[in-house]
Design an enzyme around this catalytic site. Structure first.
Site, short mmCIF file in Angstrom:
data_model
loop_
_atom_site.label_atom_id
_atom_site.label_comp_id
_atom_site.label_asym_id
_atom_site.label_seq_id
_atom_site.Cartn_x
_atom_site.Cartn_y
_atom_site.Cartn_z
N CYS A 143 5.78 -32.88 -65.12
CA CYS A 143 6.12 -33.41 -63.81
C CYS A 143 6.21 -32.35 -62.72
CB CYS A 143 7.40 -34.21 -63.89
SG CYS A 143 8.77 -33.27 -64.56
N HIS B 275 13.30 -35.21 -64.26
CA HIS B 275 11.97 -35.52 -63.74
C HIS B 275 11.85 -35.01 -62.31
CE1 HIS B 275 8.15 -37.49 -63.76
NE2 HIS B 275 8.47 -38.37 -62.80
N ASP C 133 4.54 -40.77 -57.50
CA ASP C 133 4.80 -39.99 -58.72
C ASP C 133 3.49 -39.68 -59.40
OD1 ASP C 133 5.70 -38.76 -60.95
OD2 ASP C 133 7.01 -40.38 -61.61
#
Lengths: 685, 322
Positions: A425, A469, A485
């Site tokens: 991430c 995250h 995202d």
């Protein structure tokens, strides 16, 4: 009053000393995790010395000796690096005194001081840790301390287990009263503020994002916080627990602001009020109410579904729609929040804020900048451009991995986007924001947690450290800040399910941990059960404060005045005392006495009040004759009662008849006592 | 004595009437906190302040638990004394100034075990007992005496701080027992002969089967001492004969009050007591004459105690009257 001096003069026995040493060790062991470890050898040294003295092998240390040893310990503490004025120092000093005290424990009184200090140190342990484990250990320490208190009082050396069992029994019987006090005693707000333990390592999400950070967090199965939804639970992929906003990029690391300021200043810079937030929001969708219990992190960051519009509990709003604790989270913090996840944020963004979200280092990563320009030129609209960039992560061969190769060059974004293409991430969010900013679109990184594990039994969600995250927010006209995202493009399982699924092929989930529940499915149910226990502990025990107390009282008793509370405590105390009397066998008076003997005893006391005493040597028959001669009016009644009694005692009838005979004896007794009463009345008047 | 103290004494007298057997119960046992429990309260207060300041539920719990421990200790300490039964068994006599010894049986009425109970009349003479379950124990308690006569020990103290030392439970027991205190044995420097009334052997009676003066020869009887066998006669005749001896009771003495030339009733009694002991040690027969009382000459342990008891209980009024 007999308060004989023997207690003060009596020395501690050898067994008592051994008990004391054991209790001291038990109390000090867990504190060694938080305070200087060398305090334990100090204890062993001084207790060893005392034991040798008691065995007659060594001399008692003199005053000068004690002074030298004592000042050595204090010097060692001052050079140990603990801040002078801090809880750590106070606790260490208490521990040092506790350990040294055994050098001069001779009398029971000294030993009592040691034990009471031990109880205080159990309290100090709870300042450092509030877990169930710490509490259980605290109970164990209390049992040992109480058992050594018993050992000090008993003159002979009883078996170890006897003392422990008695101590356990006493503490167990205390529980109902303790719970009564715990539930009903009013809670006060702090009288003065203290510096909290400072030696604690910060855990969880930090305010800097270098690619290594989240990888580190993903190796930890510690819980970060637990959530209980008032209504329906949102879908797993909507659970973006927003924490920090990272605006500044220096070519390598993402930080909150350009000049690297400390969290405390960030808090003052960011702090705002509820109205400011509400003014910058356009509410859409429905509100979501939920309560969160945060684990201790020693940092102020809190995580919530953004934007939050209402906070119940001790927390503040930040200007960038985050929420923060007012001070570092040193003990579990409980909040009840109201969020509108679909609301629009900052539809109008002032230019200086736009500038903040467009910052890039002046040089570096030329290929990425060029790519951004090329893609922008090809796109008709901004959102089209954003979609192109997102799709690029999916269509090109990017891999989601927790074991990314180390980036060699200074142009980390270039290297990631064009050569390595392996990362998690942080890499995706970082490169995405870079591309946005290079194309002139305001964007920023958001760090927090995503997802969580649903606990069916406890009906709550646990978010672990490995759920950490990073994602992005892009500002679009008329829409405000919109969440993107990029990780979703590469590893949709990460968002829709969890990290474990996303890296299942790679096998890198919690690979640093040899033994962890989360790794093995067959242990998972145990783990969930433990976790729900921990949640209940956080919610009902640690979370029991003034607020929850007044709610509970309201629910149970309605409006409560101080007098009513006192009455409730008093009546509960009464019930508990009765319970104790029964369980300790103090309620029974004459346990083995048969009913006929009881009646006869009452008969004797009745006559005693009339001034007729029965000598121990007198048989019932003789006594009856004496009584009859003294009370001629009742002669026949006395005789029949006595005859009945004698018959019941010496020639008992068959089983079936004995009950009837006993009943007869009772009626005789009652008529006799009535007759005596009337007799007393007539003679009295 | 202040009025308050007298009132307290009277109240204690009523509350603890003399008895041969006493069982401690709710009416007999008093329970008060000790200095240690004050120290514990300080610790509880510190913990409570800690809990308030750090808003720590666990420390709240800990402080309340300690407080509850103090309360439950009252019950446990009371339990350690309740049901304790003392029975007066016997007492042994002593001389004034020495310690009278009393023997008691201690047991629990319900057979519970008891620990670290201190029993005694004063703080110095406390006896510590531990009573395992379903047992009884005999204890000997001593009490200092000053005067001759009957000695009634005061109220017994029964104290226990077991198990925690936070609470002291105590009780009194007025056991219905007494002991004889003999007068101090002290010889006065007087003419020894004055106390021997009949010192001449002429007036003494013959005591057969003695060892001193030869009386004659008789036939041997089983049990005769080999030293008294008439060996010469045996050698001559072959018959075993025994020489018999007689004692004259020349050493029989009268310890007589009236022959004492010095003044002071207690001095006389002390002197007579010392003489009784002397005569007993010399295994002589002796009699005792006091104004109004005469004990015929005899010897042995019982006789000595009888004489000493008479001396101990001698009441001077009667002597003056005589």
């Amino acid at each position: 009053m007999p308060d004989p001096g023997y207690m003060r003069r009596s020395p501690v026995t050898y067994t008592g000393m051994l008990w004391l040493l054991a209790a001291q060790l038990v109390v000090m062991l867990p504190l060694a995790f938080y305070l200087p470890v060398w305090l334990i050898p100090v204890l062993l040294f001084s207790a060893g010395w005392r034991l040798r003295v008691m065995q007659g092998h060594m001399e008692q240390p003199g005053t000068i000796g004690i002074l030298i040893i004592g000042s050595l310990g204090i010097i060692a503490l001052t050079v140990s690096g603990i801040p002078r004025v801090s809880l750590d120092m106070m606790a260490s000093l208490l521990m040092l005194g506790f350990a040294y005290k055994s050098l001069e424990v001779i009398q029971r009184r000294d030993a009592m001081v040691v034990i009471l200090t031990g109880y205080l140190l159990v309290g100090v342990l709870f300042l450092y840790s509030q877990s169930i484990l710490a509490a259980l250990y605290g109970v164990f320490s209390m049992t040992v301390l109480t058992a050594s208190m018993i050992a000090l009082q008993s003159s002979k050396s009883t078996v170890m287990l006897v003392n422990l069992r008695l101590a356990g029994l006493m503490l167990l019987l205390c529980l109902p009263l303790m719970i009564t006090f715990f539930v009903f005693t009013p809670r006060f707000s702090p009288l003065w503020t203290f510096t909290l333990p400072s030696s604690q390592a910060k855990t969880g999400m930090t305010d800097r994002l270098t690619p290594g950070d989240i990888a580190r967090l993903s190796q930890s199965d510690e819980p970060a916080f637990r959530v209980n939804f008032a209504g329906e639970r949102p879908a797993q992929k909507a659970l973006y627990w927003r924490g920090l906003v990272l605006n500044h990029f220096d070519g390598k690391t993402w930080t909150q602001f350009a000049d690297d300021i400390d969290p405390e200043s960030v808090k003052t810079v960011l702090k705002t009020n509820e109205y400011n937030i509400k003014n910058r929001l356009v509410k859409k969708g429905s509100g979501l109410r939920y309560s969160v219990i945060y684990e201790k992190t020693a940092q102020p960051w809190l995580f919530a579904l953004s934007p939050v519009v209402d906070i119940q509990g001790d927390a503040a709003f930040g200007r960038d729609f985050r929420i923060m604790a007012r001070k570092n989270v040193m003990e579990p913090l409980q909040l009840t929040l109201l969020s509108y996840p679909l609301a629009l944020r900052d539809v109008i963004l002032p230019p200086w804020r736009q500038q903040l979200a467009l910052q890039l280092p002046s040089q570096g990563n030329p290929r990425s900048r060029q790519l951004a320009q090329e893609l922008l030129a090809k796109s008709p609209t901004k959102s089209h451009f954003i979609q192109t960039v997102m799709n690029r992560y999916r269509t090109q061969d990017f891999y989601y991995t927790l074991r990314p190769p180390v980036l060699q060059t200074t142009d980390t974004i270039d290297e990631f986007l064009f050569s390595s293409r392996r990362g998690f991430c942080a890499h995706y969010a970082g490169s995405f924001v870079f591309l946005m900013r290079a194309a002139g679109i305001p964007a920023r990184i958001v760090a927090g947690y995503q997802g969580g594990e649903w606990n069916e039994k406890g009906n709550y969600l646990t978010v672990h450290q490995y759920d950490a995250h990073a994602w992005t927010e892009v500002w679009l006209e008329n829409q405000g800040w919109v969440r993107f995202d990029p990780t979703l493009m590469v590893a949709p399982q990460r968002i829709e399910q969890n990290l474990q699924t996303a890296v299942s092929e790679e096998g890198s989930f919690l690979e640093g941990q040899l033994l962890t529940f989360a790794k093995y499915n067959w242990l998972n149910s145990i783990r969930k059960r433990l976790d729900s226990g921990q949640y209940a502990w956080r919610k009902f025990v640690l979370g029991y404060n003034g607020e929850t107390q007044s709610q509970l009282m309201q629910r149970l008793f309605g409006k409560l005045s101080l007098l009513k509370t006192a009455l409730i405590i008093a009546s509960l105390f009464f019930v508990i005392s009765l319970l104790w009397l029964v369980s300790l066998g103090l309620a029974r008076r004459h346990p083995q006495e048969a009913p006929e003997h009881q009646l006869y005893r009452r008969f004797c006391t009745l006559l005693e009040k009339q001034g007729i005493h029965r000598a121990p040597s007198q048989t019932p028959h003789n006594f009856a004759q004496l009584a009859a001669s003294r009370l001629p009016a009742l002669a026949s009644e006395i005789q029949t009662f006595t005859n009945n009694y004698i018959q019941l005692c010496y020639s008992p009838p068959e089983d079936s008849d004995s009950h009837a005979t006993l009943q007869r004896l009772k009626t005789r007794f009652n008529s006799l006592s009535k007759a005596i009463k009337t007799l007393r009345k007539t003679t009295g008047t | 004595m202040t009025p308050w103290k007298t009132a307290r004494q009277q109240w204690l007298q009523r509350r603890f009437p003399p008895s041969r057997e006493i069982t401690l119960g709710l009416r007999q046992v008093f329970v008060i906190p000790t200095a240690t429990s004050a120290a514990l309260l300080v610790a509880v207060l510190i913990l409570f302040l800690m809990a308030v300041n750090f808003q720590s539920a666990l420390i709240y719990g800990l402080s309340f638990w300690l407080l509850a421990l103090l309360v439950v200790a009252i019950f446990f300490t009371y339990r350690n004394l309740s049901g304790l039964t003392l029975t007066a068994l016997r007492s042994s006599p002593c001389f004034a100034g020495e310690k009278a010894v009393f023997e008691l049986r201690v047991e629990d009425i319900a057979g519970r075990s008891k620990q670290a109970i201190f029993i005694g009349w004063s703080d110095e003479d406390l006896v510590e007992i531990d009573l395992p379950a379903d047992t009884s124990t005999l204890i000997k308690l001593s009490a200092p005496t000053r005067q001759r006569g009957y000695f009634h020990p005061g109220r017994l103290q029964i104290v226990s701080r077991y198990p925690l030392g936070l609470i002291v439970a105590f009780s009194y027991a007025q056991l219905d027992m007494k002991s004889i205190v003999y007068p101090v044995a002290r010889l006065q420097p007087v003419n020894e002969q004055a106390t021997l009334v009949h010192s001449s052997s002429e007036g003494g009676a013959e005591v057969p089967r003695g060892t001193t003066d030869f009386d004659g020869v008789r036939n041997y009887q089983a049990g005769d001492s080999p030293r008294h066998i008439h060996w010469k006669n045996y050698a001559r005749t072959g018959n075993i004969t025994t020489k018999s001896f007689v004692d004259f009771s020349v050493h029989e003495r009268w310890l007589d009050w009236d022959t004492l030339s010095f003044a002071g009733i207690e001095n006389k009694l002390s002197h007579l007591a010392a003489r009784v002991l002397q005569c007993h040690q010399e295994q002589q027969e002796y009699g005792l004459k006091l104004p109004g009382t005469t004990l015929q000459p005899d010897q042995g342990e019982a006789h000595m105690h009888r004489c000493l008891t008479t001396l101990a209980l001698y009441a001077p009024e009667t002597s003056e009257h005589a």
